[in-house]
Design an enzyme around this catalytic site. Structure first.
Site, PDB file in Angstrom:
ATOM      1  N   ASN A 181       1.728   3.020  -2.616  1.00  0.00           N
ATOM      2  CA  ASN A 181       1.093   3.956  -3.565  1.00  0.00           C
ATOM      3  C   ASN A 181      -0.194   4.522  -2.980  1.00  0.00           C
ATOM      4  OD1 ASN A 181       2.425   4.300  -6.358  1.00  0.00           O
ATOM      5  ND2 ASN A 181       2.693   2.111  -5.917  1.00  0.00           N
TER       6      ASN A 181
ATOM      7  N   MET B  90      -3.590  -7.022  -7.327  1.00  0.00           N
ATOM      8  CA  MET B  90      -2.998  -8.080  -8.144  1.00  0.00           C
ATOM      9  C   MET B  90      -4.023  -9.021  -8.775  1.00  0.00           C
ATOM     10  SD  MET B  90      -0.070  -7.147  -8.332  1.00  0.00           S
ATOM     11  CE  MET B  90       1.454  -6.540  -7.651  1.00  0.00           C
TER      12      MET B  90
ATOM     13  N   HIS C 150       1.860   0.659 -12.992  1.00  0.00           N
ATOM     14  CA  HIS C 150       2.629  -0.555 -13.272  1.00  0.00           C
ATOM     15  C   HIS C 150       4.123  -0.205 -13.260  1.00  0.00           C
ATOM     16  CE1 HIS C 150       3.360  -4.565 -14.804  1.00  0.00           C
ATOM     17  NE2 HIS C 150       4.236  -4.028 -15.648  1.00  0.00           N
TER      18      HIS C 150
ATOM     19  N   GLY D 166       0.776  -1.247   0.000  1.00  0.00           N
ATOM     20  CA  GLY D 166       0.000   0.000   0.000  1.00  0.00           C
ATOM     21  C   GLY D 166       0.800   1.286   0.000  1.00  0.00           C
TER      22      GLY D 166
HETATM   23  C1  GAR Z   1       3.906  -1.295  -7.137  1.00  0.00           C
HETATM   24  O1  GAR Z   1       5.242  -1.349  -7.546  1.00  0.00           O
HETATM   25  C2  GAR Z   1       2.976  -1.316  -8.320  1.00  0.00           C
HETATM   26  O2  GAR Z   1       3.480  -0.621  -9.434  1.00  0.00           O
HETATM   27  C3  GAR Z   1       2.895  -2.792  -8.612  1.00  0.00           C
HETATM   28  O3  GAR Z   1       2.797  -3.380  -7.351  1.00  0.00           O
HETATM   29  C4  GAR Z   1       3.510  -2.579  -6.398  1.00  0.00           C
HETATM   30  C5  GAR Z   1       2.591  -2.294  -5.255  1.00  0.00           C
HETATM   31  O4  GAR Z   1       3.265  -1.597  -4.246  1.00  0.00           O
HETATM   32  N1  GAR Z   1       1.751  -3.113  -9.429  1.00  0.00           N
HETATM   33  C6  GAR Z   1       1.784  -4.042 -10.369  1.00  0.00           C
HETATM   34  O5  GAR Z   1       2.755  -4.750 -10.597  1.00  0.00           O
HETATM   35  C7  GAR Z   1       0.493  -4.172 -11.150  1.00  0.00           C
HETATM   36  N2  GAR Z   1       0.682  -4.937 -12.328  1.00  0.00           N
HETATM   37  P1  GAR Z   1       2.462  -0.836  -3.141  1.00  0.00           P
HETATM   38  O6  GAR Z   1       1.442  -1.838  -2.574  1.00  0.00           O
HETATM   39  O7  GAR Z   1       3.494  -0.463  -2.131  1.00  0.00           O
HETATM   40  O8  GAR Z   1       1.795   0.341  -3.773  1.00  0.00           O
END
Ligand code: GAR
Length: 205
Positions: free
Chosen positions: A17, A93, A112, A15
């Site tokens: 982002n 995901m 992404h 989380g």
């Molecule tokens: C982030 O790096 C996001 O870009 C990636 O998952 C991570 C989540 O981090 N998303 C993907 O790969 C989607 N295809 P977070 O939970 O700390 O935001």
């Protein structure tokens, strides 16, 4: 008074982002507010982060085989109940089906960790690292049925250094994610994103 865009965030894990979006909303850096956080993972840090900020944070149990429509209908119901105007996927995901996509047409965006269309799917940072590219980055894009294939809103380029570990590279990309995701939300909030075919045109302020 600034009219705030109502956001719903879907997240499966850490989380960070989501946190960047919440922080940008709370400081007034972006004209938006997060009204609901939804996760398919009961133990996700994302749910804790939402609760810490007094945002309704809901676990929706992942679907059994063949029950994806019911699962997504529950999510749609929560989002609609909060009057959500833009759905932000932040480390969510799961692929979306038409149940969610039709309910929020052109109103779902995702981040992404690669320069799409390179390195779609899981562990994009590791894919880029192992491939040996000199530059990678991150992309905010509209979501459609295909995996990581929707129209591109913003990208940020990140260099790959020879001394980098996979973790160094992932961290450098993540820092850019936290910058471009709030920026993309602002562009949406300001009504400055126009779709022309598969291209996104950013209109002048
Ligand atoms: C982030 O790096 C996001 O870009 C990636 O998952 C991570 C989540 O981090 N998303 C993907 O790969 C989607 N295809 P977070 O939970 O700390 O935001």
């Amino acid at each position: 008074m600034v009219v705030k865009l109502k956001l719903g965030v879907l997240a499966s894990g850490r989380g960070s982002n989501l946190q960047a979006i919440i922080d940008a909303c709370e400081t007034g850096a972006i004209p938006a507010e997060v009204l609901v956080v939804i996760s398919d993972n009961a133990d996700s840090i994302a749910l804790e982060r939402g609760k810490r900020h007094s945002i309704e944070s809901i676990y929706v149990e992942p679907p059994a085989k063949g029950k994806k429509e019911e699962y997504e209908l529950q999510i749609v119901e929560h989002l609609k109940r909060h009057g959500v105007e833009l759905v932000c996927l932040a480390g969510y995901m799961r692929m979306l089906s038409n149940t969610l996509l039709d309910a929020f047409k052109d109103k779902i965006i995702n981040i992404h960790p690669s320069l799409l269309p390179a390195f779609k799917g899981l562990d994009a940072q590791v894919q880029a690292f192992d491939y040996g590219v000199r530059y990678t980055g991150c992309t905010v894009h509209f979501v459609e049925l295909g995996m990581d294939s929707g129209s591109i809103i913003l990208q940020s380029v990140v260099p790959v250094y020879q001394k980098d570990s996979k973790e160094d590279l992932a961290q450098r990309i993540l820092e850019q994610e936290h910058i471009i995701y709030p920026r993309a939300i602002t562009l949406f909030a300001e009504g400055r994103l126009e779709l022309e075919g598969r291209k996104v045109i950013i209109t002048e302020e």
